[in-house]
Design a protein around this motif. Sequence first.
Motif, PDB file in Angstrom:
ATOM      1  N   PHE A  77       0.915  -1.175  -0.004  1.00  0.00           N
ATOM      2  CA  PHE A  77       0.170  -0.238  -0.100  1.00  0.00           C
ATOM      3  C   PHE A  77       0.779   1.307  -0.044  1.00  0.00           C
ATOM      4  O   PHE A  77       2.018   1.381   0.639  1.00  0.00           O
ATOM      5  CB  PHE A  77      -0.870   0.083   1.321  1.00  0.00           C
ATOM      6  N   ASP A  78       0.303   2.272  -0.599  1.00  0.00           N
ATOM      7  CA  ASP A  78       1.170   3.584  -0.636  1.00  0.00           C
ATOM      8  C   ASP A  78       0.708   4.259   0.851  1.00  0.00           C
ATOM      9  O   ASP A  78      -0.130   3.718   1.512  1.00  0.00           O
ATOM     10  CB  ASP A  78       0.949   4.507  -1.787  1.00  0.00           C
ATOM     11  N   GLN A  79       1.140   5.501   1.167  1.00  0.00           N
ATOM     12  CA  GLN A  79       0.604   6.169   2.080  1.00  0.00           C
ATOM     13  C   GLN A  79      -0.793   6.559   2.442  1.00  0.00           C
ATOM     14  O   GLN A  79      -1.111   6.726   3.462  1.00  0.00           O
ATOM     15  CB  GLN A  79       1.519   7.674   2.289  1.00  0.00           C
ATOM     16  N   LYS A  80      -1.450   6.697   1.318  1.00  0.00           N
ATOM     17  CA  LYS A  80      -2.875   6.898   1.436  1.00  0.00           C
ATOM     18  C   LYS A  80      -3.859   5.611   1.727  1.00  0.00           C
ATOM     19  O   LYS A  80      -4.962   5.668   1.785  1.00  0.00           O
ATOM     20  CB  LYS A  80      -3.376   7.693   0.164  1.00  0.00           C
ATOM     21  N   GLY A  81      -3.193   4.570   1.723  1.00  0.00           N
ATOM     22  CA  GLY A  81      -3.859   3.314   1.972  1.00  0.00           C
ATOM     23  C   GLY A  81      -4.265   2.612   0.542  1.00  0.00           C
ATOM     24  O   GLY A  81      -4.875   1.606   0.707  1.00  0.00           O
ATOM     25  N   ARG A  82      -3.922   2.958  -0.366  1.00  0.00           N
ATOM     26  CA  ARG A  82      -4.354   2.557  -1.806  1.00  0.00           C
ATOM     27  C   ARG A  82      -3.437   1.491  -2.413  1.00  0.00           C
ATOM     28  O   ARG A  82      -2.128   1.409  -2.046  1.00  0.00           O
ATOM     29  CB  ARG A  82      -4.235   3.576  -2.758  1.00  0.00           C
ATOM     30  N   THR A  83      -3.978   0.232  -2.831  1.00  0.00           N
ATOM     31  CA  THR A  83      -3.227  -0.895  -2.927  1.00  0.00           C
ATOM     32  C   THR A  83      -2.235  -0.739  -4.480  1.00  0.00           C
ATOM     33  O   THR A  83      -3.107  -0.198  -5.145  1.00  0.00           O
ATOM     34  CB  THR A  83      -4.062  -2.087  -3.260  1.00  0.00           C
ATOM     35  N   ILE A  84      -1.078  -0.763  -4.437  1.00  0.00           N
ATOM     36  CA  ILE A  84      -0.295  -0.301  -5.430  1.00  0.00           C
ATOM     37  C   ILE A  84       0.207  -1.791  -6.042  1.00  0.00           C
ATOM     38  O   ILE A  84       0.470  -1.738  -7.208  1.00  0.00           O
ATOM     39  CB  ILE A  84       0.959   0.568  -5.219  1.00  0.00           C
ATOM     40  N   PHE A  85       0.163  -3.036  -5.324  1.00  0.00           N
ATOM     41  CA  PHE A  85       0.700  -4.201  -5.667  1.00  0.00           C
ATOM     42  C   PHE A  85      -0.010  -5.273  -4.840  1.00  0.00           C
ATOM     43  O   PHE A  85      -0.087  -5.229  -3.940  1.00  0.00           O
ATOM     44  CB  PHE A  85       2.361  -4.110  -5.620  1.00  0.00           C
ATOM     45  N   THR A  86      -0.288  -6.437  -5.629  1.00  0.00           N
ATOM     46  CA  THR A  86      -0.927  -7.676  -4.905  1.00  0.00           C
ATOM     47  C   THR A  86      -0.124  -8.855  -5.525  1.00  0.00           C
ATOM     48  O   THR A  86      -0.043  -8.538  -6.912  1.00  0.00           O
ATOM     49  CB  THR A  86      -2.555  -7.794  -4.996  1.00  0.00           C
ATOM     50  N   GLU A  87       0.320  -9.722  -4.740  1.00  0.00           N
ATOM     51  CA  GLU A  87       0.809 -10.959  -5.455  1.00  0.00           C
ATOM     52  C   GLU A  87       0.253 -12.154  -4.491  1.00  0.00           C
ATOM     53  O   GLU A  87       0.282 -11.992  -3.211  1.00  0.00           O
ATOM     54  CB  GLU A  87       2.266 -10.760  -5.398  1.00  0.00           C
TER      55      GLU A  87
END
Length: 195
Positions: free
Chosen positions: A147-157
Amino acid sequence: MKKLLTLALAATLGVATLANASNEDFKTTSSVKATEKKVSITLREGLGKVRLAILNSDGKKLHQQFVKVTNDVMVPYDLSQLPAGEYQVMIESNIKEPSHDVAIFTVETKESISSYPLVAYGKVIDNDSFKLLVIGLDEPGVQVEIFDQKGRTIFTENINQAEGFSKVYHLDNLTTKDVSIKVTDKIGRTKNLYL
């Protein structure tokens, strides 16, 4: 003759009702409880010699034992060596009598959830990469979310590795201070990491 036949029929119904009431009383003096793969049978005082049996879902007898009940007693069973599923517990009292009491309880055992927390570590390698280490998995299968600083998912594996794994992640346009990691294993244990 008609009077004698009526009297015999009434006597038979009375005995059947008495046997049914006896069986209902027997069910209330015993109980069965299952927690994960542990089964406990509670037998109340006054049942005398009781036969206990554990049956699988097909009715095959897996275990049998006799217990003399003079006081309230709890009989534990550990079914951890058997697969999770539905089993029957048969309790028989007054065994030597032709119309002995029988109660059958159905229990369902479940796989136990590990009591240990998920073990995962994150180590910063440089400004834009880190190493993730996950160990001690009960079952293969881990979901890694970054997650980035705003809590958005940037990568999932999803990683399907038995027992554990180690992997290096490289970040584009972000630093290790800008991300957090959430690791979830197959049985639902979660670990949040902040670098």
